[in-house]
Design a protein around this motif. Structure first.
Motif, mmCIF file in Angstrom:
data_model
loop_
_atom_site.group_PDB
_atom_site.id
_atom_site.type_symbol
_atom_site.label_atom_id
_atom_site.label_comp_id
_atom_site.label_asym_id
_atom_site.label_seq_id
_atom_site.Cartn_x
_atom_site.Cartn_y
_atom_site.Cartn_z
ATOM 1 N N CYS A 1 0.160 -0.218 -13.769
ATOM 2 C CA CYS A 1 0.271 -0.274 -14.719
ATOM 3 C C CYS A 1 -0.669 -0.932 -16.333
ATOM 4 N N GLY B 1 4.090 3.783 -26.251
ATOM 5 C CA GLY B 1 4.824 2.590 -26.698
ATOM 6 C C GLY B 1 5.253 1.777 -25.837
ATOM 7 N N ALA B 2 4.367 1.795 -24.539
ATOM 8 C CA ALA B 2 4.757 0.695 -23.883
ATOM 9 C C ALA B 2 4.577 -0.461 -24.380
ATOM 10 N N LYS C 1 16.751 -9.113 -21.627
ATOM 11 C CA LYS C 1 16.986 -9.108 -20.979
ATOM 12 C C LYS C 1 17.789 -9.332 -19.228
ATOM 13 N N SER D 1 13.532 -1.354 -14.715
ATOM 14 C CA SER D 1 13.549 -0.383 -15.459
ATOM 15 C C SER D 1 12.064 -0.866 -14.669
ATOM 16 N N GLY D 2 11.285 -1.768 -14.021
ATOM 17 C CA GLY D 2 9.811 -1.488 -13.284
ATOM 18 C C GLY D 2 9.788 -0.384 -11.921
ATOM 19 N N THR E 1 11.835 7.681 -21.134
ATOM 20 C CA THR E 1 10.639 7.333 -22.020
ATOM 21 C C THR E 1 9.552 7.059 -20.879
ATOM 22 N N LYS F 1 8.654 2.946 -10.698
ATOM 23 C CA LYS F 1 7.064 2.441 -10.217
ATOM 24 C C LYS F 1 6.441 2.572 -11.317
ATOM 25 N N VAL G 1 6.537 -7.247 -12.340
ATOM 26 C CA VAL G 1 7.405 -7.506 -13.696
ATOM 27 C C VAL G 1 6.695 -9.013 -14.043
ATOM 28 N N MET H 1 4.047 -9.454 -15.948
ATOM 29 C CA MET H 1 3.861 -9.591 -17.088
ATOM 30 C C MET H 1 4.855 -9.497 -17.741
HETATM 31 C C1 HEC Z 1 2.555 6.083 -17.732
HETATM 32 C C2 HEC Z 1 2.623 4.930 -18.768
HETATM 33 C C3 HEC Z 1 2.983 4.066 -17.983
HETATM 34 C C4 HEC Z 1 2.855 3.081 -16.925
HETATM 35 C C5 HEC Z 1 2.111 3.341 -15.767
HETATM 36 C C6 HEC Z 1 3.536 2.152 -16.236
HETATM 37 N N1 HEC Z 1 4.582 2.286 -17.802
HETATM 38 FE FE1 HEC Z 1 6.179 0.665 -17.763
HETATM 39 N N2 HEC Z 1 6.668 1.172 -19.768
HETATM 40 C C7 HEC Z 1 6.036 2.162 -20.257
HETATM 41 C C8 HEC Z 1 6.620 2.541 -21.365
HETATM 42 C C9 HEC Z 1 6.197 4.015 -22.514
HETATM 43 C C10 HEC Z 1 7.370 1.671 -21.570
HETATM 44 C C11 HEC Z 1 8.656 0.959 -22.542
HETATM 45 C C12 HEC Z 1 10.452 1.997 -21.760
HETATM 46 C C13 HEC Z 1 10.938 1.841 -23.466
HETATM 47 O O1 HEC Z 1 10.541 2.464 -24.165
HETATM 48 O O2 HEC Z 1 11.923 0.710 -23.729
HETATM 49 C C14 HEC Z 1 7.519 0.795 -20.911
HETATM 50 C C15 HEC Z 1 8.223 -0.305 -20.372
HETATM 51 C C16 HEC Z 1 8.483 -1.728 -18.788
HETATM 52 C C17 HEC Z 1 9.362 -2.222 -18.986
HETATM 53 C C18 HEC Z 1 10.370 -2.653 -19.902
HETATM 54 C C19 HEC Z 1 11.478 -2.339 -19.494
HETATM 55 C C20 HEC Z 1 12.555 -2.562 -20.196
HETATM 56 O O3 HEC Z 1 14.141 -2.460 -19.557
HETATM 57 O O4 HEC Z 1 12.131 -3.268 -21.026
HETATM 58 C C21 HEC Z 1 9.011 -2.675 -17.379
HETATM 59 C C22 HEC Z 1 9.538 -4.330 -16.786
HETATM 60 C C23 HEC Z 1 8.078 -2.168 -17.417
HETATM 61 N N3 HEC Z 1 7.185 -1.304 -18.306
HETATM 62 C C24 HEC Z 1 6.746 -2.902 -15.739
HETATM 63 C C25 HEC Z 1 6.011 -1.464 -15.463
HETATM 64 C C26 HEC Z 1 5.217 -1.855 -14.002
HETATM 65 C C27 HEC Z 1 5.817 -2.733 -13.207
HETATM 66 C C28 HEC Z 1 4.039 -0.667 -14.273
HETATM 67 C C29 HEC Z 1 3.541 -1.049 -13.072
HETATM 68 C C30 HEC Z 1 3.790 -0.886 -11.815
HETATM 69 C C31 HEC Z 1 4.515 0.000 -15.313
HETATM 70 N N4 HEC Z 1 5.479 -0.689 -16.156
HETATM 71 C C32 HEC Z 1 3.702 1.084 -15.315
HETATM 72 C C33 HEC Z 1 4.975 3.038 -19.763
HETATM 73 C C34 HEC Z 1 4.550 3.022 -18.307
#
Ligand code: HEC
Length: 140
Positions: free
Chosen positions: A70, A80-81, A96, A104-105, A112, A117, A132, A135
């Motif tokens: 992540c 925008g993460a 939420k 979402s995870g 987006t 995963k 999650v 984080m």
């Molecule tokens: C390739 C880039 C990327 C990776 C790798 C990534 N994320 Fe994300 N993640 C994002 C972005 C961009 C957003 C914002 C999405 C949005 O606009 O709501 C986000 C949002 C989230 C959210 C918030 C979602 C919501 O409903 O508000 C969670 C929870 C999350 N990520 C968990 C994870 C976890 C757990 C991992 C690792 C297993 C991970 N992410 C890996 C790009 C990434």
């Protein structure tokens, strides 16, 4: 002379035959010793391999998963993460509820950069939930 050679050959044959001849108990003994090598241990099967194997194949901690799957986006804010530790970016998301964030995870956020995963397809749902949690705990 040929008589001597004959008996030497006979002795050699006899002794090599002896070497290959195993008693039942010797055979059983060897089979027991080599048995673990031939055993196939399936993941999650605790009946073989012992506790050490079971422990190391258990779910990874949220921090481990975060660091390997992540952080590439969530430490840099790529695409925008929401960044780990950014309470402002996380407040509305945390509001939420955990179930939504877990979903979402696991499933990603369509449209987006948040792919299912985080792209870690070998991660279990449980491990994603732990990441999650990690984080969320670090971003309030
Ligand atoms: C390739 C880039 C990327 C990776 C790798 C990534 N994320 Fe994300 N993640 C994002 C972005 C961009 C957003 C914002 C999405 C949005 O606009 O709501 C986000 C949002 C989230 C959210 C918030 C979602 C919501 O409903 O508000 C969670 C929870 C999350 N990520 C968990 C994870 C976890 C757990 C991992 C690792 C297993 C991970 N992410 C890996 C790009 C990434």
């Amino acid at each position: 002379m040929s008589r001597i050679i004959c008996s030497i050959v006979a002795i050699l044959l006899a002794s090599s035959a002896l070497a290959l001849e195993l008693s039942d108990s010797q055979r059983a003994d060897i089979e027991t010793r080599i048995a673990p090598v031939g055993e196939v241990c399936m993941q999650g099967d605790n009946s073989c391999g012992g506790a050490a194997v079971a422990a190391s194949s258990g779910p990874r901690s949220g921090e481990d998963v975060y660091n390997s799957a992540c952080m590439a986006c969530h430490t840099t804010g790529a695409g925008g993460a929401p960044m780990l530790g950014d309470a402002t970016a996380w407040a509305d998301r945390i509001a939420k509820g955990n179930e939504v964030l877990y979903a979402s995870g696991v499933n990603g956020v369509p449209g987006t950069g948040m792919i299912a995963k985080g792209g870690c397809m070998q991660c279990s749902d449980e491990e994603i939930h732990a990441a999650v949690d990690y984080m969320v705990a670090g971003s309030q």
